[in-house]
Design a protein around this motif. Sequence first.
Motif, PDB file in Angstrom:
ATOM      1  N   ALA A   1      40.301  -2.498 -16.112  1.00  0.00           N
ATOM      2  CA  ALA A   1      39.864  -1.404 -15.243  1.00  0.00           C
ATOM      3  C   ALA A   1      40.133  -1.744 -13.787  1.00  0.00           C
ATOM      4  CB  ALA A   1      38.386  -1.122 -15.435  1.00  0.00           C
ATOM      5  N   SER A   2      40.254  -0.703 -12.958  1.00  0.00           N
ATOM      6  CA  SER A   2      40.444  -0.912 -11.521  1.00  0.00           C
ATOM      7  C   SER A   2      39.239  -1.652 -10.939  1.00  0.00           C
ATOM      8  CB  SER A   2      40.633   0.427 -10.803  1.00  0.00           C
ATOM      9  OG  SER A   2      39.558   1.324 -11.092  1.00  0.00           O
ATOM     10  N   ALA A   3      39.475  -2.364  -9.846  1.00  0.00           N
ATOM     11  CA  ALA A   3      38.422  -3.186  -9.255  1.00  0.00           C
ATOM     12  C   ALA A   3      37.288  -2.346  -8.672  1.00  0.00           C
ATOM     13  CB  ALA A   3      39.011  -4.093  -8.170  1.00  0.00           C
TER      14      ALA A   3
ATOM     15  N   THR B   1      27.848  13.824  -7.567  1.00  0.00           N
ATOM     16  CA  THR B   1      28.824  12.794  -7.211  1.00  0.00           C
ATOM     17  C   THR B   1      29.158  11.982  -8.452  1.00  0.00           C
ATOM     18  OG1 THR B   1      28.039  12.616  -4.922  1.00  0.00           O
ATOM     19  CG2 THR B   1      29.321  10.779  -5.782  1.00  0.00           C
ATOM     20  N   LEU B   2      30.439  11.951  -8.787  1.00  0.00           N
ATOM     21  CA  LEU B   2      30.933  11.164  -9.901  1.00  0.00           C
ATOM     22  C   LEU B   2      31.767  10.001  -9.360  1.00  0.00           C
ATOM     23  CD1 LEU B   2      32.135  14.079 -12.224  1.00  0.00           C
ATOM     24  CD2 LEU B   2      29.977  12.817 -12.376  1.00  0.00           C
ATOM     25  N   TYR B   3      31.930   8.965 -10.176  1.00  0.00           N
ATOM     26  CA  TYR B   3      32.683   7.786  -9.764  1.00  0.00           C
ATOM     27  C   TYR B   3      33.757   7.505 -10.823  1.00  0.00           C
ATOM     28  CZ  TYR B   3      28.720   7.268  -6.646  1.00  0.00           C
ATOM     29  OH  TYR B   3      27.745   7.495  -5.697  1.00  0.00           O
ATOM     30  N   ALA B   4      35.014   7.442 -10.373  1.00  0.00           N
ATOM     31  CA  ALA B   4      36.142   7.350 -11.298  1.00  0.00           C
ATOM     32  C   ALA B   4      36.851   6.007 -11.181  1.00  0.00           C
ATOM     33  CB  ALA B   4      37.136   8.483 -11.028  1.00  0.00           C
ATOM     34  N   GLU B   5      37.157   5.409 -12.333  1.00  0.00           N
ATOM     35  CA  GLU B   5      37.957   4.192 -12.381  1.00  0.00           C
ATOM     36  C   GLU B   5      39.188   4.434 -13.245  1.00  0.00           C
ATOM     37  OE1 GLU B   5      35.726   1.056 -14.276  1.00  0.00           O
ATOM     38  OE2 GLU B   5      36.133   1.837 -16.296  1.00  0.00           O
ATOM     39  N   THR B   6      40.273   3.742 -12.914  1.00  0.00           N
ATOM     40  CA  THR B   6      41.468   3.759 -13.751  1.00  0.00           C
ATOM     41  C   THR B   6      41.322   2.683 -14.814  1.00  0.00           C
ATOM     42  OG1 THR B   6      42.767   4.426 -11.829  1.00  0.00           O
ATOM     43  CG2 THR B   6      43.973   3.653 -13.743  1.00  0.00           C
ATOM     44  N   PHE B   7      41.647   3.030 -16.049  1.00  0.00           N
ATOM     45  CA  PHE B   7      41.443   2.101 -17.171  1.00  0.00           C
ATOM     46  C   PHE B   7      42.703   2.010 -18.014  1.00  0.00           C
ATOM     47  CE2 PHE B   7      39.910   1.088 -21.500  1.00  0.00           C
ATOM     48  CZ  PHE B   7      39.247  -0.105 -21.225  1.00  0.00           C
ATOM     49  N   ASN B   8      43.152   0.774 -18.265  1.00  0.00           N
ATOM     50  CA  ASN B   8      44.313   0.516 -19.123  1.00  0.00           C
ATOM     51  C   ASN B   8      43.808   0.288 -20.543  1.00  0.00           C
ATOM     52  OD1 ASN B   8      46.361  -0.822 -20.600  1.00  0.00           O
ATOM     53  ND2 ASN B   8      47.375  -1.433 -18.709  1.00  0.00           N
ATOM     54  N   GLN B   9      44.072   1.260 -21.417  1.00  0.00           N
ATOM     55  CA  GLN B   9      43.559   1.174 -22.782  1.00  0.00           C
ATOM     56  C   GLN B   9      44.183   0.024 -23.565  1.00  0.00           C
ATOM     57  OE1 GLN B   9      42.875   5.162 -24.766  1.00  0.00           O
ATOM     58  NE2 GLN B   9      44.316   5.777 -23.169  1.00  0.00           N
ATOM     59  N   ASN B  10      45.433  -0.294 -23.273  1.00  0.00           N
ATOM     60  CA  ASN B  10      46.127  -1.340 -24.030  1.00  0.00           C
ATOM     61  C   ASN B  10      45.526  -2.718 -23.793  1.00  0.00           C
ATOM     62  OD1 ASN B  10      47.838   0.615 -24.978  1.00  0.00           O
ATOM     63  ND2 ASN B  10      49.487   0.172 -23.543  1.00  0.00           N
ATOM     64  N   TYR B  11      45.105  -2.989 -22.571  1.00  0.00           N
ATOM     65  CA  TYR B  11      44.612  -4.316 -22.224  1.00  0.00           C
ATOM     66  C   TYR B  11      43.115  -4.323 -21.904  1.00  0.00           C
ATOM     67  CZ  TYR B  11      49.598  -5.226 -21.677  1.00  0.00           C
ATOM     68  OH  TYR B  11      50.947  -5.340 -21.901  1.00  0.00           O
TER      69      TYR B  11
ATOM     70  N   PRO C   1      47.440  -7.512 -13.857  1.00  0.00           N
ATOM     71  CA  PRO C   1      47.060  -6.843 -12.609  1.00  0.00           C
ATOM     72  C   PRO C   1      46.084  -5.702 -12.887  1.00  0.00           C
ATOM     73  CG  PRO C   1      49.246  -6.142 -13.292  1.00  0.00           C
ATOM     74  CD  PRO C   1      48.847  -7.246 -14.236  1.00  0.00           C
ATOM     75  N   LYS C   2      45.089  -5.583 -12.043  1.00  0.00           N
ATOM     76  CA  LYS C   2      44.160  -4.465 -12.161  1.00  0.00           C
ATOM     77  C   LYS C   2      44.851  -3.185 -11.714  1.00  0.00           C
ATOM     78  CE  LYS C   2      39.760  -6.909 -11.500  1.00  0.00           C
ATOM     79  NZ  LYS C   2      39.070  -6.366 -12.681  1.00  0.00           N
ATOM     80  N   PRO C   3      44.677  -2.080 -12.440  1.00  0.00           N
ATOM     81  CA  PRO C   3      45.290  -0.820 -12.005  1.00  0.00           C
ATOM     82  C   PRO C   3      44.647  -0.307 -10.729  1.00  0.00           C
ATOM     83  CG  PRO C   3      43.842  -0.459 -13.884  1.00  0.00           C
ATOM     84  CD  PRO C   3      43.938  -1.939 -13.697  1.00  0.00           C
ATOM     85  N   GLU C   4      45.399   0.475  -9.975  1.00  0.00           N
ATOM     86  CA  GLU C   4      44.872   1.055  -8.749  1.00  0.00           C
ATOM     87  C   GLU C   4      43.882   2.168  -9.088  1.00  0.00           C
ATOM     88  OE1 GLU C   4      45.407   0.187  -5.571  1.00  0.00           O
ATOM     89  OE2 GLU C   4      46.536  -1.537  -6.321  1.00  0.00           O
ATOM     90  N   PRO C   5      42.797   2.301  -8.310  1.00  0.00           N
ATOM     91  CA  PRO C   5      41.850   3.394  -8.559  1.00  0.00           C
ATOM     92  C   PRO C   5      42.479   4.739  -8.211  1.00  0.00           C
ATOM     93  CG  PRO C   5      41.284   2.234  -6.538  1.00  0.00           C
ATOM     94  CD  PRO C   5      42.390   1.449  -7.184  1.00  0.00           C
TER      95      PRO C   5
ATOM     96  N   TYR D   1      51.681   3.257 -20.672  1.00  0.00           N
ATOM     97  CA  TYR D   1      50.731   2.181 -20.956  1.00  0.00           C
ATOM     98  C   TYR D   1      49.337   2.676 -21.327  1.00  0.00           C
ATOM     99  CZ  TYR D   1      54.473  -0.418 -18.718  1.00  0.00           C
ATOM    100  OH  TYR D   1      55.685  -0.940 -18.395  1.00  0.00           O
ATOM    101  N   GLY D   2      49.185   3.982 -21.529  1.00  0.00           N
ATOM    102  CA  GLY D   2      47.904   4.480 -21.999  1.00  0.00           C
ATOM    103  C   GLY D   2      46.794   4.414 -20.977  1.00  0.00           C
ATOM    104  N   TYR D   3      47.115   4.588 -19.699  1.00  0.00           N
ATOM    105  CA  TYR D   3      46.061   4.615 -18.693  1.00  0.00           C
ATOM    106  C   TYR D   3      45.247   5.895 -18.841  1.00  0.00           C
ATOM    107  CZ  TYR D   3      47.908   0.693 -15.911  1.00  0.00           C
ATOM    108  OH  TYR D   3      48.306  -0.531 -15.475  1.00  0.00           O
ATOM    109  N   GLU D   4      43.975   5.811 -18.486  1.00  0.00           N
ATOM    110  CA  GLU D   4      43.099   6.969 -18.442  1.00  0.00           C
ATOM    111  C   GLU D   4      42.101   6.787 -17.300  1.00  0.00           C
ATOM    112  OE1 GLU D   4      41.062   7.115 -22.189  1.00  0.00           O
ATOM    113  OE2 GLU D   4      39.556   5.640 -21.575  1.00  0.00           O
TER     114      GLU D   4
END
Length: 245
Positions: A166-168, A153-163, A79-83, A112-115
């Motif tokens: 990234a969020s959609a 303006t910056l744009y942020a995504e959630t990222f799972n380092q283990n897998y 599953p993609k992480p939520e933004p 799970y090492g999200y960043e």
Amino acid sequence: SSICGPGSVTLTAFTNSPGVATDWYSTPTGGSVLPGGLGVSDFTTPYVTNFNLFYAEARSIESGCVSPFRRTLYVEVLPKPEPPTLTDFSICGPGFPDVNISIPNVADYELYGYEINWYSSAEGGTPIYHSYYNNNIHRLVFDAPVFIDATTTLYAETFNQNYGCASATRTPLTITVSSPIVGVFSQDTINACGNQFLLGTITQFENYAWNTGETSQNITINHSGWYVCTVSNGGCSFTDSVFVS
């Protein structure tokens, strides 16, 4: 193989025997060769939305004889992480902003090492900043100081380092850099005639807080004395006073 969110993935099966091809199936026995799966070592799967099994069968090109069983390969759809959830804000002059990042599930970041990866565009590009979860203060922080000297303006995504997932989508965040306020009144002392006087600031601001309790730009006064007003505008604030006689 694992993929981030629904999609297709390329599976690979090979044999050391010359004159042998690989055919791909969706069943362990019988069935028909999958589209695009005839005689190829690298097979691109159909669009998958959940866990799927695929089967590779070795076949002699000359005789047509096949291997006694098929090798099993699986595709796991992660599953993609939520933004992240972000709120635009302002800072007073250039500086190092403290960004408040709301995350859907703190446990994901701890276990799970999200960043958070920060980009300068809504799509593509490479991250320019990173935020990680600090277990000591229980919040996300930047891995290095971020200096903002102009509205950005910056744009942020959630990222799972283990897998590597990234969020959609990326969440935009606009940081407005406001000019510091240098004054509220044009002079320190005002001599007025009559029983009333309309006292106001030299320019318009977002918020006003007078020592009289009023919150508008202009107030009507009928007594001599010191009048103090604290104003704020885009993250900047300033307190000034004037004596009216």
